[in-house]
Design an enzyme around this catalytic site. Structure first.
Site, PDB file in Angstrom:
ATOM      1  N   TYR A 230       0.986  -1.272  -0.007  1.00 38.29           N
ATOM      2  CA  TYR A 230       0.084   0.001   0.120  1.00 38.29           C
ATOM      3  C   TYR A 230       0.796   1.399  -0.033  1.00 38.29           C
ATOM      4  O   TYR A 230       0.730   2.087  -0.972  1.00 38.29           O
ATOM      5  CB  TYR A 230      -1.028  -0.095   1.346  1.00 38.29           C
ATOM      6  CG  TYR A 230      -1.613   1.236   1.708  1.00 38.29           C
ATOM      7  CD1 TYR A 230      -2.618   1.714   0.829  1.00 38.29           C
ATOM      8  CD2 TYR A 230      -1.150   2.115   2.666  1.00 38.29           C
ATOM      9  CE1 TYR A 230      -3.154   2.775   0.885  1.00 38.29           C
ATOM     10  CE2 TYR A 230      -1.818   3.267   2.807  1.00 38.29           C
ATOM     11  CZ  TYR A 230      -2.806   3.917   2.045  1.00 38.29           C
ATOM     12  OH  TYR A 230      -3.625   4.896   2.247  1.00 38.29           O
TER      13      TYR A 230
HETATM   14  N1  LIG Z   1      -8.431   6.227   6.324  1.00 36.87           N
HETATM   15  C1  LIG Z   1      -7.353   6.432   6.562  1.00 36.87           C
HETATM   16  O1  LIG Z   1      -6.778   6.411   7.584  1.00 36.87           O
HETATM   17  C2  LIG Z   1      -6.439   7.013   5.435  1.00 36.87           C
HETATM   18  C3  LIG Z   1      -5.075   7.383   5.666  1.00 36.87           C
HETATM   19  C4  LIG Z   1      -4.002   7.779   4.543  1.00 36.87           C
HETATM   20  C5  LIG Z   1      -4.479   7.615   3.361  1.00 36.87           C
HETATM   21  N2  LIG Z   1      -6.037   7.142   3.014  1.00 36.87           N
HETATM   22  C6  LIG Z   1      -6.461   7.293   1.759  1.00 36.87           C
HETATM   23  O2  LIG Z   1      -7.471   7.961   1.630  1.00 36.87           O
HETATM   24  C7  LIG Z   1      -8.466   7.463   0.663  1.00 36.87           C
HETATM   25  C8  LIG Z   1      -9.833   7.306   1.090  1.00 36.87           C
HETATM   26  O3  LIG Z   1      -9.590   6.553   2.433  1.00 36.87           O
HETATM   27  P1  LIG Z   1     -10.831   5.988   3.234  1.00 36.87           P
HETATM   28  O4  LIG Z   1     -10.682   5.617   4.732  1.00 36.87           O
HETATM   29  O5  LIG Z   1     -12.137   7.045   3.098  1.00 36.87           O
HETATM   30  O6  LIG Z   1     -11.266   4.525   2.232  1.00 36.87           O
HETATM   31  P2  LIG Z   1     -12.790   3.819   2.080  1.00 36.87           P
HETATM   32  O7  LIG Z   1     -12.267   2.405   2.208  1.00 36.87           O
HETATM   33  O8  LIG Z   1     -13.827   4.296   3.027  1.00 36.87           O
HETATM   34  O9  LIG Z   1     -13.194   4.325   0.944  1.00 36.87           O
HETATM   35  C9  LIG Z   1     -12.533   4.085  -0.374  1.00 36.87           C
HETATM   36  C10 LIG Z   1     -13.664   4.190  -1.389  1.00 36.87           C
HETATM   37  O10 LIG Z   1     -13.117   3.766  -2.717  1.00 36.87           O
HETATM   38  C11 LIG Z   1     -13.804   3.063  -3.376  1.00 36.87           C
HETATM   39  N3  LIG Z   1     -13.001   2.198  -4.445  1.00 36.87           N
HETATM   40  C12 LIG Z   1     -12.214   1.274  -3.969  1.00 36.87           C
HETATM   41  N4  LIG Z   1     -11.790   0.681  -5.219  1.00 36.87           N
HETATM   42  C13 LIG Z   1     -12.373   1.292  -6.223  1.00 36.87           C
HETATM   43  C14 LIG Z   1     -12.354   1.343  -7.753  1.00 36.87           C
HETATM   44  N5  LIG Z   1     -11.595   0.357  -8.276  1.00 36.87           N
HETATM   45  N6  LIG Z   1     -13.069   2.160  -8.321  1.00 36.87           N
HETATM   46  C15 LIG Z   1     -13.776   2.986  -7.907  1.00 36.87           C
HETATM   47  N7  LIG Z   1     -13.859   3.291  -6.526  1.00 36.87           N
HETATM   48  C16 LIG Z   1     -13.289   2.106  -5.704  1.00 36.87           C
HETATM   49  C17 LIG Z   1     -14.520   2.196  -2.364  1.00 36.87           C
HETATM   50  O11 LIG Z   1     -15.771   1.637  -2.886  1.00 36.87           O
HETATM   51  C18 LIG Z   1     -14.683   2.912  -1.276  1.00 36.87           C
HETATM   52  O12 LIG Z   1     -16.047   3.903  -1.498  1.00 36.87           O
HETATM   53  C19 LIG Z   1      -7.730   6.308   0.308  1.00 36.87           C
HETATM   54  O13 LIG Z   1      -6.974   6.621  -0.907  1.00 36.87           O
HETATM   55  C20 LIG Z   1      -6.759   5.827   1.292  1.00 36.87           C
HETATM   56  O14 LIG Z   1      -5.823   5.118   0.893  1.00 36.87           O
HETATM   57  C21 LIG Z   1      -6.795   7.007   4.058  1.00 36.87           C
END
Ligand SMILES: NC(=O)c1ccc[n+]([C@@H]2O[C@H](COP(=O)([O-])OP(=O)(O)OC[C@H]3O[C@@H](n4cnc5c(N)ncnc54)[C@H](O)[C@@H]3O)[C@@H](O)[C@H]2O)c1
Length: 271
Positions: A177
């Site tokens: 990741y």
């Molecule tokens: N939550 C955290 O702690 C955190 C920390 C650092 C970075 N991030 C990044 O922030 C972003 C959002 O995180 P989150 O916690 O809200 O994630 P989440 O899992 O709650 O939401 C991610 C969304 O992406 C969608 N998705 C996944 N694969 C897909 C695809 N192939 N096509 C279209 N949509 C797709 C999912 O259906 C989901 O609705 C991500 O990129 C994650 O890597 C999150």
């Protein structure tokens, strides 16, 4: 210790004034938000919608996307939904063409869709690695390349990708990741050199944010506690913390800021 029911969502001793929302801040803006079905994407899309933007909600999870579209429309927001698998080059291209055909332009792309499975390195299968790279990085490339020509023609645009603070302060079980998000950061910096007048390309780098996905992942809770101990702001990160940063980068005020990673980490990392 943080727990499901008692995450510290307020900073002990702090007295933060209410946040102001400006209902016409993004009027006349067409804003595409990927990953809008839940988590940070859902909060970000809702914040733009409450500030007058015409929001295009994009996700692979159609049911949740439809529920959000219904909710925001009932609140008077202007939204459309696009179910799209962002790992599919042709589907991304078609989705962007549809938005240009219906809305005439795209002012802002916020690319939040991503996956972050917790898998210790010796258990990472090649298929896991390929999937993580595809959802997190390939999508970033497909979206940027598809949207940039329209922004360059318009002389205005904001592209906002999502990296992670984990590229600087990594946690175990996240190597594939973090590699994918390191690629997103490098791509963001590099492509900013080709963006053209009026167009900026930046990324947000959140640390652990309290979302359905993080809190439902048993591997993530230990990581959350370790990160909270390092944070200067002693509460968990919330989707709104990232959404407000994104709204700033997405605004016309940020004209002179490009190729940058914006850490949203409560002071867990310093860059
Ligand atoms: N939550 C955290 O702690 C955190 C920390 C650092 C970075 N991030 C990044 O922030 C972003 C959002 O995180 P989150 O916690 O809200 O994630 P989440 O899992 O709650 O939401 C991610 C969304 O992406 C969608 N998705 C996944 N694969 C897909 C695809 N192939 N096509 C279209 N949509 C797709 C999912 O259906 C989901 O609705 C991500 O990129 C994650 O890597 C999150």
């Amino acid at each position: 210790m943080t727990t499901d029911t008692t995450p510290p969502t307020r900073q002990p001793g702090a007295n933060i004034p209410p946040i102001k929302i400006y209902p016409d801040k993004f009027s006349n803006h067409v804003i595409v938000v990927t990953g809008a079905s839940q988590g940070i994407g859902r909060r970000t899309a809702s914040l733009f919608a409450s500030q007058g933007a015409s929001v295009v909600l994009v996700d692979i999870a159609g049911e949740k996307l439809a529920a959000l579209a219904t909710e925001l429309t009932a609140q008077g927001a202007t939204v459309v939904q696009k179910v799209c698998d962002l790992t599919q080059e042709a589907a991304v291209g078609a989705m962007i063409e549809e938005v240009i055909a219906s809305h005439g332009k795209i002012d802002v792309l916020v690319h939040l869709a991503g996956i972050y499975p917790f898998i210790p390195i010796l258990n990472v299968k090649t298929a896991d690695y390929a999937r993580i790279m595809s959802v997190n990085m390939d999508s970033c490339f497909y979206l940027t390349r598809a949207i940039l020509p329209f922004m360059q023609k318009a002389g205005y645009g904001r592209i906002i990708h999502t990296s992670t603070a984990g590229t600087l302060a990594p946690s175990p079980g996240m190597s594939a990741y973090i590699a994918s998000k390191g690629a997103v950061a490098a791509f963001t910096r590099a492509v900013a050199t080709e963006a053209g007048p009026g167009v900026t390309i930046n990324a947000v780098s959140p640390a652990m944010i309290f979302t359905e996905s993080t809190w439902s992942n048993p591997g993530a809770r230990g990581v959350a506690d370790a990160i909270l101990a390092r944070q200067q702001v002693k509460r968990v990160g919330l989707p709104s913390d990232v959404a407000h940063m994104i709204c700033f980068i997405a605004s016309p005020e940020s004209e002179w800021i490009t190729g940058h990673m914006f850490d949203v980490s409560g002071g867990a990392v310093f860059t």
